[in-house]
Design an enzyme around this catalytic site. Structure first.
Site, short mmCIF file in Angstrom:
data_model
loop_
_atom_site.label_atom_id
_atom_site.label_comp_id
_atom_site.label_asym_id
_atom_site.label_seq_id
_atom_site.Cartn_x
_atom_site.Cartn_y
_atom_site.Cartn_z
N ASP A 1 -1.63 9.18 -5.16
CA ASP A 1 -0.32 8.51 -5.14
C ASP A 1 0.69 9.23 -6.02
OD1 ASP A 1 -1.81 6.79 -3.64
OD2 ASP A 1 -1.78 5.13 -5.08
N GLY A 19 0.81 -1.23 0.00
CA GLY A 19 0.00 0.00 0.00
C GLY A 19 0.83 1.27 0.00
#
Length: 382
Positions: free
Chosen positions: A169, A121
Site C-alpha cells: 500500500d 480496501g
C-alpha cells in the site's frame, strides 16, 4: 479533491498559508495473497487520496485538524506524547519513525482531508502516512529516499497503529506513476513499471458495503496452509522456500502428503503467481482480453480454492459476467470489501445500473460505486 476547503480551514485555524501535499490510495489489479507466498503484486496509485496543508509553526508541538472528522489534536514529538485520537496516531507515528532514523523535526500545523473511501480496501491509511512522510521529508530536508519513506509508513502501522501490514500500500502510494502499474516483489522491494493504457475500458470498484475486518485467524490459517505445502515440496526441491518458488508439478508430487485444504490453498497461490506473470506480459502487448480472463480466474480461485470471498462478492462477480464485463474479481484480502472491474466503455452504464438494482433487490442495500484512474504517487501540489 476539495483543495479550497482545506485551504480555507487552514487559514481560519492557523491564520496563515502552508504548502499542499497529496498522496493517493491504490488498487491492486491482480496478485492477491501472493506477497507472503514469495510472489509479486500489481498495484497502481489512483486519483483519490489524502490532501494536507502543512506549515512549521516554530514550536515543539504538532497541531493537526482532520477536516473529515472535524476533530483537532495537539501533541509533542516525544514517545510519551502519543495522542489519544486514533487518526492522529498515523501522523505521530510517521514523525516518530522519521526521528528514529535521524530526522530533525519541529512542530507544525496541518489540516487534511481525504476522498479515499474508508473501509473500501483502497488504503486510506497508507495514503495518510505517505502524505506526511513525503511532506516532512521535503520541508525538513531529511534526505530519505522513496524506499525509506515506504518503510517509514509501514513501521508507523506496525508500531503505532497495531496493524502488521506489508509494504504494497505504501509502495504504490509513494511510487505510483500515471499510466503504469507496479510489478512489485514485496520481499525484496524490487519493482518494475508495467504499462496500463486501457483505451476503451474503465476501471471501477463496486463496494459490497460488507466490512472486511481482516480477522486474524482465517488469514493466518491460510498463510500456515501455504507454509506447510511449501515445506512439503522443499523435501524434494530444497530450492523452494515459498510457494512463489514452486510449480504445480512439484505440488502434485506431495498431494498425498498434505491435507486437502493445504493442497487447495497452495494450488491457488501457485496459480495466482503465474497469473500475475502472464498478466504483465498481456499488458505489455495491450491484450486486455487476456488480462480480463486472468482477473476472472483470480476471483474463481479466491472464492473456491482460497475461500475468502463472500456471497455478496460472488453475486457482484456473476453480474459482471452477465453484463459482459471484461474482468472482475474480489480485491484485497477477502471477507468483504470491493470487486475491481475492467469494463468496456459501451457496457459501463448498463453494468452499473444492473449491479446497483440487482444487489439492492437481493441484499436490501445499494453497493457503492468508485470509478478510478491510475495516477501519480505522492507529490507537492503548489
Amino acid at each position: 479533491m476539495d483543495t479550497t476547503a482545506v485551504r480555507n480551514t487552514f487559514k481560519e485555524k492557523f491564520g496563515a498559508e502552508g504548502i499542499l501535499y497529496f498522496s493517493p490510495g491504490r488498487v491492486n489489479l491482480i496478485g492477491e495473497h501472493t506477497d507472503y507466498n514469495g510472489g509479486c503484486v500489481l498495484p497502481g496509485a489512483i486519483d483519490k487520496g489524502i490532501l494536507a496543508e502543512i506549515k512549521p509553526n516554530g514550536t515543539d508541538k504538532v497541531r493537526a485538524y482532520s477536516l473529515d472528522l472535524q476533530d483537532y489534536a495537539e501533541f509533542g514529538l516525544n514517545e510519551e506524547d502519543k495522542p489519544k485520537a486514533s487518526w492522529a496516531h498515523y501522523i505521530f507515528g510517521v514523525c516518530r519513525e522519521m526521528q528514529k532514523r535521524g530526522a530533525k523535526l519541529s512542530g507544525f500545523d496541518t489540516v487534511f482531508s481525504g476522498d479515499v473511501p474508508l473501509g473500501a480496501g483502497l488504503s486510506s491509511s497508507a495514503a495518510l502516512e505517505s502524505t506526511f512522510g513525503f511532506a516532512l521529508n521535503e520541508i525538513y530536508n531529511c534526505g530519505f529516499d522513496k524506499k525509506e519513506l515506504v518503510l517509514i509508513g509501514q513501521k508507523t502501522e506496525h508500531n503505532y497503529c497495531g496493524v502488521n501490514c506489508g509494504i504494497m500500500d505504501q509502495f504504490a502510494s509513494i511510487f505510483g506513476k500515471e499510466g503504469n502499474l507496479i510489478r512489485l516483489d514485496c520481499s525484496t522491494m524490487e519493482y518494475e513499471y508495467v504499462p496500463f493504457h486501457p483505451q476503451g475500458y474503465k476501471v471501477v470498484l463496486v463496494d459490497s458495503v460488507t466490512k472486511h475486518e481482516l480477522v486474524d485467524s482465517p488469514y493466518n490459517k491460510r498463510r500456515q496452509s501455504c507454509e506447510r505445502a511449501a515445506a512439503a515440496i522443499a523435501v524434494n526441491h530444497p530450492q523452494v522456500k515459498l510457494l512463489g518458488d514452486a510449480d504445480l508439478e512439484m505440488l502434485e508430487e506431495v498431494k498425498g502428503k498434505i491435507s486437502e485444504e493445504d493442497y487447495m490453498r497452495a494450488t491457488y497461490a501457485i496459480q495466482e503467481n503465474q497469473r500475475l506473470v502472464d498478466t504483465c506480459e498481456a499488458l505489455k502487448k495491450g491484450d486486455y482480453e487476456t488480462v480480463g480472463k486472468n482477473i476472472y480466474a483470480t476471483h474463481h480461485g479466491m472464492s473456491k480454492l482460497y475461500e475468502v470471498s463472500t456471497i455478496e462478492l460472488d453475486f457482484l462477480n456473476d453480474i459482471a459476467k452477465e453484463c459482459g464485463v471484461t474482468g472482475s474479481r474480489i480485491m484485497g484480502g477477502g471477507f468483504g470489501g470491493c470487486t475491481i472491474n475492467l469494463v468496456p466503455e459501451d457496457k459501463y452504464d448498463h453494468f452499473i445500473e444492473t449491479a446497483v438494482a440487482k444487489f439492492k433487490e437481493k441484499f436490501g442495500k445499494e453497493p457503492k460505486i468508485y470509478p478510478v484512474k491510475i495516477s501519480d504517487g505522492a507529490r507537492r501540489l503548489n
